[in-house]
Design an enzyme around this catalytic site. Sequence first.
Site, PDB file in Angstrom:
ATOM      1  N   GLY A   9      14.563 -45.868  30.573  1.00 13.06           N
ATOM      2  CA  GLY A   9      14.560 -45.550  32.004  1.00 13.06           C
ATOM      3  C   GLY A   9      13.756 -46.580  32.782  1.00 13.06           C
ATOM      4  O   GLY A   9      12.581 -46.789  32.484  1.00 13.06           O
ATOM      5  N   SER A  12      10.618 -45.981  38.688  1.00 14.54           N
ATOM      6  CA  SER A  12       9.289 -46.480  39.035  1.00 14.54           C
ATOM      7  C   SER A  12       8.291 -46.297  37.877  1.00 14.54           C
ATOM      8  O   SER A  12       7.527 -47.204  37.563  1.00 14.54           O
ATOM      9  CB  SER A  12       8.784 -45.807  40.303  1.00 14.54           C
ATOM     10  OG  SER A  12       8.857 -44.410  40.167  1.00 14.54           O
ATOM     11  N   GLY A  14       8.957 -45.879  34.569  1.00 21.56           N
ATOM     12  CA  GLY A  14       9.346 -46.718  33.428  1.00 21.56           C
ATOM     13  C   GLY A  14       8.866 -48.148  33.658  1.00 21.56           C
ATOM     14  O   GLY A  14       8.324 -48.783  32.745  1.00 21.56           O
ATOM     15  N   ASN A 107       8.730 -34.696  35.284  1.00 21.38           N
ATOM     16  CA  ASN A 107       8.210 -33.628  36.139  1.00 21.38           C
ATOM     17  C   ASN A 107       8.792 -32.302  35.700  1.00 21.38           C
ATOM     18  O   ASN A 107       9.874 -32.253  35.122  1.00 21.38           O
ATOM     19  CB  ASN A 107       8.718 -33.841  37.578  1.00 21.38           C
ATOM     20  CG  ASN A 107       7.751 -34.618  38.418  1.00 21.38           C
ATOM     21  OD1 ASN A 107       6.557 -34.632  38.152  1.00 21.38           O
ATOM     22  ND2 ASN A 107       8.266 -35.249  39.458  1.00 21.38           N
ATOM     23  N   ALA A 133       3.811 -44.439  41.876  1.00 18.40           N
ATOM     24  CA  ALA A 133       4.510 -45.727  41.923  1.00 18.40           C
ATOM     25  C   ALA A 133       5.842 -45.558  42.632  1.00 18.40           C
ATOM     26  O   ALA A 133       6.410 -44.468  42.643  1.00 18.40           O
ATOM     27  CB  ALA A 133       4.738 -46.245  40.515  1.00 18.40           C
ATOM     28  N   LYS A 186       0.979 -28.007  36.685  1.00 18.38           N
ATOM     29  CA  LYS A 186       1.597 -29.082  37.487  1.00 18.38           C
ATOM     30  C   LYS A 186       2.881 -28.562  38.134  1.00 18.38           C
ATOM     31  O   LYS A 186       3.167 -28.829  39.299  1.00 18.38           O
ATOM     32  CB  LYS A 186       1.867 -30.288  36.568  1.00 18.38           C
ATOM     33  CG  LYS A 186       2.657 -31.422  37.196  1.00 18.38           C
ATOM     34  CD  LYS A 186       1.740 -32.455  37.830  1.00 18.38           C
ATOM     35  CE  LYS A 186       2.390 -33.517  38.686  1.00 18.38           C
ATOM     36  NZ  LYS A 186       3.610 -34.110  38.290  1.00 18.38           N
ATOM     37  N   ASN A 190       3.839 -28.384  42.034  1.00 20.12           N
ATOM     38  CA  ASN A 190       5.084 -28.960  42.546  1.00 20.12           C
ATOM     39  C   ASN A 190       5.943 -27.922  43.264  1.00 20.12           C
ATOM     40  O   ASN A 190       6.592 -28.235  44.263  1.00 20.12           O
ATOM     41  CB  ASN A 190       5.900 -29.602  41.410  1.00 20.12           C
ATOM     42  CG  ASN A 190       5.317 -30.926  40.951  1.00 20.12           C
ATOM     43  OD1 ASN A 190       5.368 -31.254  39.781  1.00 20.12           O
ATOM     44  ND2 ASN A 190       4.737 -31.690  41.861  1.00 20.12           N
ATOM     45  N   ASN A 194       6.578 -29.550  46.797  1.00 20.41           N
ATOM     46  CA  ASN A 194       7.809 -30.352  46.912  1.00 20.41           C
ATOM     47  C   ASN A 194       8.933 -29.702  47.721  1.00 20.41           C
ATOM     48  O   ASN A 194       9.521 -30.366  48.582  1.00 20.41           O
ATOM     49  CB  ASN A 194       8.313 -30.737  45.512  1.00 20.41           C
ATOM     50  CG  ASN A 194       7.328 -31.603  44.759  1.00 20.41           C
ATOM     51  OD1 ASN A 194       6.148 -31.633  45.079  1.00 20.41           O
ATOM     52  ND2 ASN A 194       7.782 -32.316  43.754  1.00 20.41           N
ATOM     53  N   GLU A 267      14.928 -32.950  41.336  1.00 19.01           N
ATOM     54  CA  GLU A 267      14.567 -32.253  40.095  1.00 19.01           C
ATOM     55  C   GLU A 267      14.382 -30.749  40.348  1.00 19.01           C
ATOM     56  O   GLU A 267      13.673 -30.083  39.597  1.00 19.01           O
ATOM     57  CB  GLU A 267      13.310 -32.899  39.501  1.00 19.01           C
ATOM     58  CG  GLU A 267      13.584 -34.344  39.080  1.00 19.01           C
ATOM     59  CD  GLU A 267      12.384 -35.053  38.494  1.00 19.01           C
ATOM     60  OE1 GLU A 267      12.490 -35.588  37.378  1.00 19.01           O
ATOM     61  OE2 GLU A 267      11.340 -35.110  39.170  1.00 19.01           O
TER      62      GLU A 267
END
Length: 308
Positions: A9, A12, A14, A107, A133, A186, A190, A194, A267
Amino acid sequence: MSEPLHILGAGSLGLLWAARCARAGIDCRLILRNPAALREWLDRDSVLLLERQETIESLPVTVELADSSNEPIRHLIIATKAWAVAGALESIASRLQADSQLVLLQNGLGSQQATSQRFPSQRVLYASTTDGAWKRAANHVVWAGIGQTLLGDPRQQPAPEWLALLSQAGIDWRWEQDILPVLWLKLAINCAINPITALHDCPNGEVPERAGPLFAPLLAELHTLLGSQGVQLSLTELTQRVHSVIQATAANSSSMRQDVHAGRRTEINFILGHACRTARLAGLATPVLDSLHQQLQDHLINLGLPPA
Ligand code: KPL
């Protein structure tokens, strides 16, 4: 080290992992999605650009396709989006050995368990990272925030020795004996941030105000859900954790908002979807989470994006 480290992958994350390995002289192979992606990299002489605080480093990397060789893959970092994990892993499955070890950086939850089930003989490690990133171009990554990576084995075994490579690459990581509660916490954070940023197209800092009176009940439902998964923390602690992430990332766009802006699949299924499904299985009533999930699915459909 004799065995190369493979990274599956070139998003960003990877690229960020590949850049840090390349910089440390670690033999690392970046596995790309398709021949078009490979051509793009070869046109750029396989040079990865790592940008951080106005400085740009040019780092030569080795790029390949899943079927470029039959060489066994023993150490694999999977850095795709959660929804792409299964397909990406099938493309390299024939190169995995019984002693191959996989690290999942995704994630949310769901892709990790599916991978453990698909590859029962290999050691599958789960990770949660706070590195920030984003990609300026296919071979150009901007390191926006230095974070930490927590790694663990869902079977609660000790850390394998090869992870010392990560320290060599300058990756700040820590072994967690019990990684699932880390991933659940986490996921809860999220779920609280998100979806609201994607629905209201707002930065993380505006989440409490945009969510309004539903924010406290949303956190209460997430707290009950965490409890059902064995995550021990009080509602006050969860609320503080969520608010401190919101403050620390106030000006940022969440990964879900970034996906929506880029017209990419989100996601949702591994964040809200997983939370709602787990709540149902645990017999919990989560009306606020369910309705947020539904609203977000409708919103994505309106934008022409997959609702899962
Ligand atoms: O992990 C994140 C994400 O965007 O996916 C948060 C913590 C919300 C930071 O933006």
